[in-house]
Design an enzyme around this catalytic site. Structure first.
Site, mmCIF file in Angstrom:
data_model
loop_
_atom_site.group_PDB
_atom_site.id
_atom_site.type_symbol
_atom_site.label_atom_id
_atom_site.label_comp_id
_atom_site.label_asym_id
_atom_site.label_seq_id
_atom_site.Cartn_x
_atom_site.Cartn_y
_atom_site.Cartn_z
ATOM 1 N N GLY A 356 0.824 -1.198 0.000
ATOM 2 C CA GLY A 356 0.000 0.000 0.000
ATOM 3 C C GLY A 356 0.857 1.246 0.000
ATOM 4 O O GLY A 356 2.078 1.181 0.151
ATOM 5 N N PRO A 357 0.226 2.399 -0.172
ATOM 6 C CA PRO A 357 0.976 3.659 -0.216
ATOM 7 C C PRO A 357 1.625 3.986 1.125
ATOM 8 O O PRO A 357 1.283 3.377 2.147
ATOM 9 C CB PRO A 357 -0.095 4.687 -0.593
ATOM 10 N N GLY A 359 2.518 5.560 4.701
ATOM 11 C CA GLY A 359 1.785 6.215 5.786
ATOM 12 C C GLY A 359 0.443 5.622 6.137
ATOM 13 O O GLY A 359 -0.303 6.225 6.897
ATOM 14 N N GLY A 361 0.064 2.701 7.704
ATOM 15 C CA GLY A 361 0.178 1.886 8.912
ATOM 16 C C GLY A 361 0.643 0.468 8.683
ATOM 17 O O GLY A 361 0.372 -0.408 9.497
ATOM 18 N N LYS A 362 1.381 0.207 7.592
ATOM 19 C CA LYS A 362 1.830 -1.163 7.297
ATOM 20 C C LYS A 362 2.814 -1.651 8.359
ATOM 21 O O LYS A 362 2.701 -2.768 8.861
ATOM 22 C CB LYS A 362 2.495 -1.214 5.912
ATOM 23 N N THR A 363 3.792 -0.803 8.695
ATOM 24 C CA THR A 363 4.813 -1.214 9.668
ATOM 25 C C THR A 363 4.217 -1.329 11.066
ATOM 26 O O THR A 363 4.472 -2.296 11.789
ATOM 27 C CB THR A 363 5.972 -0.204 9.678
ATOM 28 N N SER A 679 -6.304 4.520 -18.113
ATOM 29 C CA SER A 679 -7.674 4.655 -17.628
ATOM 30 C C SER A 679 -8.358 5.952 -18.048
ATOM 31 O O SER A 679 -9.532 6.156 -17.755
ATOM 32 C CB SER A 679 -7.710 4.516 -16.100
ATOM 33 N N LYS A 722 -10.468 6.762 -6.712
ATOM 34 C CA LYS A 722 -11.083 7.610 -7.721
ATOM 35 C C LYS A 722 -12.484 8.049 -7.293
ATOM 36 O O LYS A 722 -12.895 9.199 -7.497
ATOM 37 C CB LYS A 722 -11.148 6.870 -9.055
#
Length: 780
Positions: A356-357, A359, A361-363, A679, A722
């Site tokens: 994911g992008p 910031g 919260g992955k870590t 797209s 989007k």
């Protein structure tokens, strides 16, 4: 009298862990109120009291079912008051008795007992023989026991009466309560002697085995002491020669640690060989230091140590919800893993890849997973890692060689089943020092990592119990074989409402505490939060938002201290006083329906955006002009869209030779920002058709989708982001590829309520929904 037996009414005391035999003199302490009152009553009568043993010594307030029915009538010889209201009493056992009836239970136990005297007839030959056998056996018991003095044999051998003889011997033995009670309940002396004989034989066998064990231990201790003295002498000799060192102690300590670790046979053999080599080397040798370091590394690894997983789904769900807002798919996957572990009791650690992008919260969610599982947490950043040795370690032949960071992390965690986080796995590099991504293949393969071999250790270490979690911003740069070993969980950016909720629940309290503020000092309104998200940050995560909250907190703290204000309220109106003028803006629905202008939807690393695609036809020679920093893919989409329109020009009364007489200029504003991707194909085609037919485009419609030469609309990515951008801009209708229908369930309810989503399969459907007749149009 009853049947020739004497009946006597006496106070009763239940004894804990004690049994009294006739002719036995002993003292014990009395502390319970009932027992003290029974003593006092006995002293007022004839000093006789009935003593029997409790079945369970842990019962503090016994009732009639808690003590044995057969005991000993005893005479109180002496009483002594102790500090704390306790009484020490000296008693002498007189004769056996059996409870007939409990007369009273308060304020003390009072019972009617039937006295059971020993038979006083002359001893028969069998009884005499039994007495002699028991005496010889008792003498043998005394010879092997340390608890009975040899002088007791003299006093016992002088007793003529069989019953008294048996009772005196029984009083000298260390027996369990039930064994003592068995002897007390044997009214016939011959039976009593038989029981005592059996007990003595069994005890002698046990004592002889104990003696053998003690002799072996003593022999071993003597050997150890001898070796100790010899070593001490060697140390003193070495001191005199100036050769003092603690090498022997160090080697002994290493061998002891090897024994305690209980390593697999092959590994233990290898480590013992290394210790043996170490013991034969001079301490000044460089090689000895290498071996010492190697052995210490092996001994410090948690070969058999692991934490116990907390397999409590409710607790795990609560911890994950406490630490993170949203992230439903990640939380559900962790809870599924816990549920399977609970049912199977054993399972290899899964390998999750959170994509994911920045910031979002992955870590930090990996830390929460470790906390919910009760596992140790190890983090290893892979960003920019180029050296394979960082993963596998260096071989011992190199100077300063050490194990890789995986083994080092396992050692630091002190557990063989930690949660291991590989951060930024998509940013691995490779050069002449090897390919770290290839080295990770073995680590992240559940079928291979059971015998992961670090180059430095040269022995396999089991990583199958480790739970690996990796994070990445994009899957594009992760090597395919590595990606194949991981279960990918996509984490999309947060919506505006989610960001505001995260800020309210987590970020604001955290920053207020960090800046010495409380809810009473400062309040930030929800409108101000929305303004911060929309006009001061442009991101998928919440890092920049947290920095803005920190800025507001700092400025508020300075204002409170400088102006001595009790409280401050931050609103949308005064937000610019803390953060300055807004840094960002976003497009809103236009004032009127316009010809040749279509609202498209785009995905960026920081969320969704609306793009106004503008088309202007001009007299010319059929040129197609593309501006607005379009990438190659976007340019190809524009050409494909134009080719499609040429193929259907006759359907819309467009001159078939328009492409020879007109130039078409397609422009996407904000030209400084690079744009790419397929797209926008349907958006550009619709804008061109609007410009050529002079039909206005519905200003409340936005669209996304890739176009083919036949006018088919192909699926796209990032529909959630989007859609959020469309809602923010005031769009009421979104046209999207039919094949993306499954993605609607991921959209927030607030978005689905505000916008009508229309799936389209081809350009005919797009045109029908987006283009208005020439004579109509919306105006505000």
């Amino acid at each position: 009298m009853e049947n020739g037996k004497k009946i006597e009414r006496l106070p009763l005391i239940p004894l804990r862990g004690l049994s009294v035999f006739p002719f036995m003199v002993l003292h014990f302490d009395v502390g319970r109120d009932k027992s003290i009152k029974a003593l006092e009553e006995a002293m007022l009568r004839n000093q006789h009291i009935f003593l029997t043993a409790q079945m369970d010594i842990d019962v503090d307030l016994p009732v009639k079912e808690d003590f044995f029915q057969v005991g000993t009538v005893s005479k109180i010889k002496q009483m002594l008051k102790l500090p704390g209201d306790a009484i020490r009493v000296l008693v002498e056992g007189l004769y056996r008795a059996e409870i007939l009836e409990i007369v009273g239970e308060e304020p003390y136990f009072e019972v009617d007992v039937r006295i059971r005297y020993d038979n006083e007839h002359e001893k028969d030959v069998e009884t005499e023989a039994m007495m002699r056998t028991v005496l010889r056996t008792f003498e043998r018991y005394v010879s092997v026991s340390t608890k009975v003095g040899p002088d007791v044999i003299l006093s016992v051998s002088a007793i003529e009466d069989a019953g008294r003889f048996a009772d005196v011997i029984a009083s000298q033995l260390v027996l369990k309560t039930d064994e003592k009670q068995k002897i007390i309940e044997a009214y016939v002396p011959k039976e009593r002697l038989q029981i005592i004989y059996e007990i003595l034989v069994k005890e002698i066998e046990i004592l002889e085995v104990e003696k053998q064990i003690n002799d072996k231990v003593r022999t071993h201790i003597n050997k150890v002491q001898k070796e100790y003295y010899l070593r001490e002498q060697m140390k003193m000799i070495k001191q005199e020669l100036g050769e003092e060192n603690d090498l022997d102690d160090e080697i002994d300590e290493m061998l002891e640690q090897v024994r305690k670790l209980k390593l697999p046979k092959k590994i233990e053999e290898k480590i013992r060989k290394e210790i043996d080599r170490f013991s034969k080397m001079s301490s000044a040798s460089a090689e000895s230091n290498v071996i010492r370091s190697y052995v210490n590394w092996i001994l410090e690894l948690p070969w058999n140590k692991q934490t116990k997983d907390t397999l409590d789904l409710k607790k795990a769900r609560r911890i994950l919800d406490e630490d993170h807002y949203g992230l439903k798919s990640v939380k559900e996957r962790v809870l599924e893993y816990l549920a399977v572990r609970q049912l199977t009791k054993s399972m290899k650690g899964p390998i999750l890849c959170l994509v994911g992008p920045p910031g979002v919260g992955k870590t930090s969610i990996a830390k929460s997973v470790a906390r919910s599982l009760n596992r140790k947490f190890v983090r290893m950043s892979l960003g920019g890692l180029r050296d394979e040795a960082e993963i596998r370690g260096h071989r011992r032949t190199y100077i300063g060689a050490i194990p890789g960071r995986i083994i080092n992390g396992i050692k630091e965690s002190g557990s063989k089943n930690p949660l291991f986080l590989f951060d930024e796995i998509d940013k691995l590099s490779s050069d002449f020092r090897g390919d770290p991504a290839s080295a990770l293949l073995e680590v992240l393969d559940p079928e291979q990592n059971k015998e992961f071999t670090d180059h430095y250790l040269e022995v396999p270490f089991d990583l199958s119990r480790v739970m690996f979690i990796t994070t990445a911003n994009s899957l594009a740069t992760i090597p395919r074989p590595l990606l194949d070993r991981m279960e990918v969980i996509e984490i999309s950016g947060y919506t505006e409402d989610e960001k505001v909720s995260i800020a309210t629940k987590y970020l604001v309290p955290k920053q207020l505490k960090a800046h010495g503020l409380t809810d009473e000092n400062i309040s930030i309104s929800e409108d101000a939060m929305h303004a911060m998200v929309n006009f001061y940050t442009r991101e998928s995560g919440v890092r920049e938002l947290e920095r803005k909250i920190a800025t507001v907190s700092r400025k508020a703290a300075a204002k409170i201290v400088e102006e001595d204000l009790p409280t401050l309220r931050v609103t949308k109106r005064n937000l610019d006083k803390y953060l300055g003028a807004p840094r960002y803006r976003y497009d809103e629905v236009g004032q009127t329906d316009q010809i040749g202008i279509v609202t498209g939807l785009a995905w960026t690393r920081v969320g969704g955006e609306t793009l106004n695609v503008e088309v202007t036809p001009m007299k010319g020679t059929g040129k197609l002009v593309l501006t607005g920093q379009m990438g190659d893919v976007m340019k190809e989409s524009a050409r494909a869209g134009l080719s499609y329109i040429r193929s259907i020009a006759h359907q819309y009364d467009i001159p078939e030779d328009f492409y020879e007489k007109l130039d078409l200029h397609i422009h996407i504003p904000e030209g400084a920002i690079p744009k790419d991707g397929p797209s926008a194909g349907v958006t550009m085609a619709t804008a061109v058709l609007s410009a050529l037919t002079e039909r206005p485009v519905d200003k409340f419609v936005a669209m996304t989708g890739e176009i083919t030469l036949r006018g088919r609309v192909l699926p796209i990515g990032g529909l959630k982001e989007k859609s959020l951008a469309a809602k923010r801009a005031g769009i009421k209708k979104v046209l999207f590829p039919y094949e993306n229908l499954k993605d609607l369930e991921d959209l927030p309810a607030s978005v689905q309520k505000a916008i009508t989503f229309i799936p389209v399969k081809n350009m005919d459907e797009v045109i029908a929904e987006a283009l208005l007749p020439k004579e109509t149009g919306h105006e505000d």
